[in-house]
Design an enzyme around this catalytic site. Structure first.
Site, PDB file in Angstrom:
ATOM      1  CB  CYS A 170     -48.753  10.635  11.919  1.00 37.96           C
ATOM      2  SG  CYS A 170     -48.135   9.871  10.404  1.00 37.96           S
TER       3      CYS A 170
ATOM      4  CG  ASN B 208     -51.945  13.906   6.125  1.00 31.09           C
ATOM      5  OD1 ASN B 208     -51.735  15.116   6.000  1.00 31.09           O
ATOM      6  ND2 ASN B 208     -51.993  13.325   7.309  1.00 31.09           N
TER       7      ASN B 208
ATOM      8  CB  ALA C  62     -42.224  11.270   3.615  1.00 32.72           C
ATOM      9  CB  THR C  63     -40.676  11.571   8.891  1.00 30.52           C
ATOM     10  OG1 THR C  63     -42.094  11.399   8.933  1.00 30.52           O
ATOM     11  CG2 THR C  63     -40.239  12.360  10.117  1.00 30.52           C
TER      12      THR C  63
ATOM     13  CD  GLN D  18     -51.626  10.942   1.646  1.00 33.13           C
ATOM     14  OE1 GLN D  18     -52.352  10.202   0.983  1.00 33.13           O
ATOM     15  NE2 GLN D  18     -51.130  10.562   2.818  1.00 33.13           N
TER      16      GLN D  18
ATOM     17  CG  HIS E 119     -45.606   3.660   3.723  1.00 34.40           C
ATOM     18  ND1 HIS E 119     -46.768   3.730   4.472  1.00 34.40           N
ATOM     19  CD2 HIS E 119     -44.861   4.716   4.099  1.00 34.40           C
ATOM     20  CE1 HIS E 119     -46.715   4.780   5.271  1.00 34.40           C
ATOM     21  NE2 HIS E 119     -45.564   5.393   5.066  1.00 34.40           N
TER      22      HIS E 119
END
Length: 359
Positions: free
Chosen positions: A303, A139, A72-73, A167, A185
């Site tokens: 993170c 998140n 996603a980043t 999410q 994930h």
């Protein structure tokens, strides 16, 4: 051990593992070839990727294209960096993949959230806003935003609407938008694979050169194994979305009872029920995690762990540094049992009482 950190990552679904193994068990594996090769095995591997792409797309709006990324980043970076140079309005509780990228690359305006963590679509926007980025569910605190209203607002001002749906993807219906970032994930799929959904007609520029394998926007050899796992996880999520939602709500209701003397961070109404962020006055959350080593939970976003800074999300909803550092996040999912919730509550509450006795 009891795993309650599903916001950080979910266990791998058996169906996803089986799908991946069919691409990993070489030399007798089914599709271990490079999917960009023109020979028969390459075409077979490419075909399996397209099957997975369709499965991933089922959980996203119609009328768009799924671009596979490394997570996603990367998807969010492609959306932000590749969509132009205008001003981005983003919520104060966005993941750092959005916040840090916007601050580093684009003119920007930070949108406020209220004490419940809701980002009001009626708030004022700069006249030159070209993109609005408001995540569907946070998140850290699990608060679900009025994404449909934000999509209408973006259309009214002629801005692109970017949604971080990490999410919510596969758990609740993903909102309409122009750009949507997801990852496997957080959906019981493998790490290392995500996607950016791009609405038809939205134009992006590639941010890395070297082949342009994904619609000439993303370069690099695709992994049939990771993508097959992603597709299988998406298919399972689509088949059992209602069942999973009922299960997480059951666990949420029981947790509210077991932690009734804790304060809930964020809205209790507009919330994904697999996220439980709570605080207790005077609690040393870091010490609590050390004292409850058999319970896998967090004191914020994985993170940002190790930074030593209070959560920017909890600060944005009005908590003091002390309150933010007295908060913990419990996250459960498809494979979490009621017995595990009850045992975790027993262990955590016992450790808290011991802390308070020595205070």
């Amino acid at each position: 051990m009891i795993y309650l950190d599903n916001q950080a990552s979910t266990p791998l679904a058996p169906e996803a593992r089986d799908a991946m193994l069919r691409h990993l068990d070489g030399p007798d594996g089914t599709n271990y070839a490079n999917p960009h090769s023109s020979h028969r095995m390459g075409r077979q591997a490419a075909a399996s990727i397209e099957v997975a792409r369709e499965r991933v797309a089922v959980l996203l709006p119609a009328g768009g294209q799924v671009i596979f990324t490394g997570g996603a980043t990367e998807a969010l970076n492609l959306a932000i960096r590749g969509s132009g140079e205008g001003k981005v309005a983003f919520s104060a509780i966005e993941h750092s993949a959005v916040g840090d990228t916007v601050r580093a690359t684009r003119p920007h305006h930070e949108l406020n959230v209220d004490q419940d963590g809701i980002c009001d679509p009626a708030q004022k926007l700069p006249a030159d806003t070209s993109m609005i980025a408001v995540m569907q569910a946070n998140n850290e605190i699990g608060v679900v935003q009025p994404s449909a209203d934000w999509d209408r607002r973006a259309k009214e001002v002629g801005a692109l609407h970017l949604v971080d749906a990490v999410q919510t993807y596969g758990k609740i219906q993903v909102t309409e938008a122009d750009l949507i970032a997801v990852t496997a994930h957080k959906l019981y799929g493998p790490k290392g694979i995500g996607a950016l959904w791009v609405r038809d007609g939205v134009r992006l520029t590639q941010q890395q050169s070297g082949g342009g394998q994904e619609a000439k926007l993303r370069s690099g050899t695709l992994s049939p194994a990771l993508i097959a796992g992603f597709g299988a996880a998406a298919q399972v999520a689509a088949d059992r979305m209602e069942e999973d939602a009922e299960h997480t709500k059951l666990l949420w209701s029981r947790a509210r009872e077991l932690f009734s003397d804790w304060e809930l961070n964020g809205s209790g109404e507009h919330r994904w029920h697999g996220n439980f962020n709570i605080r207790r006055e005077g609690l040393d959350a870091s010490r609590l995690m050390s004292e409850c080593r058999q319970i896998m939970f967090s004191a914020g976003s994985a993170c940002a762990s190790g930074s030593g800074r209070p959560s920017h999300v909890l600060k944005a909803i009005g908590l003091t540094d002390k309150q933010a550092k007295s908060s913990i996040r419990l996250g459960w999912g498809r494979y979490t049992t009621l017995d595990e919730i009850e045992e975790a509550a027993r262990v955590i509450n016992a450790a808290v009482k011991e802390q308070e006795a020595w205070a």
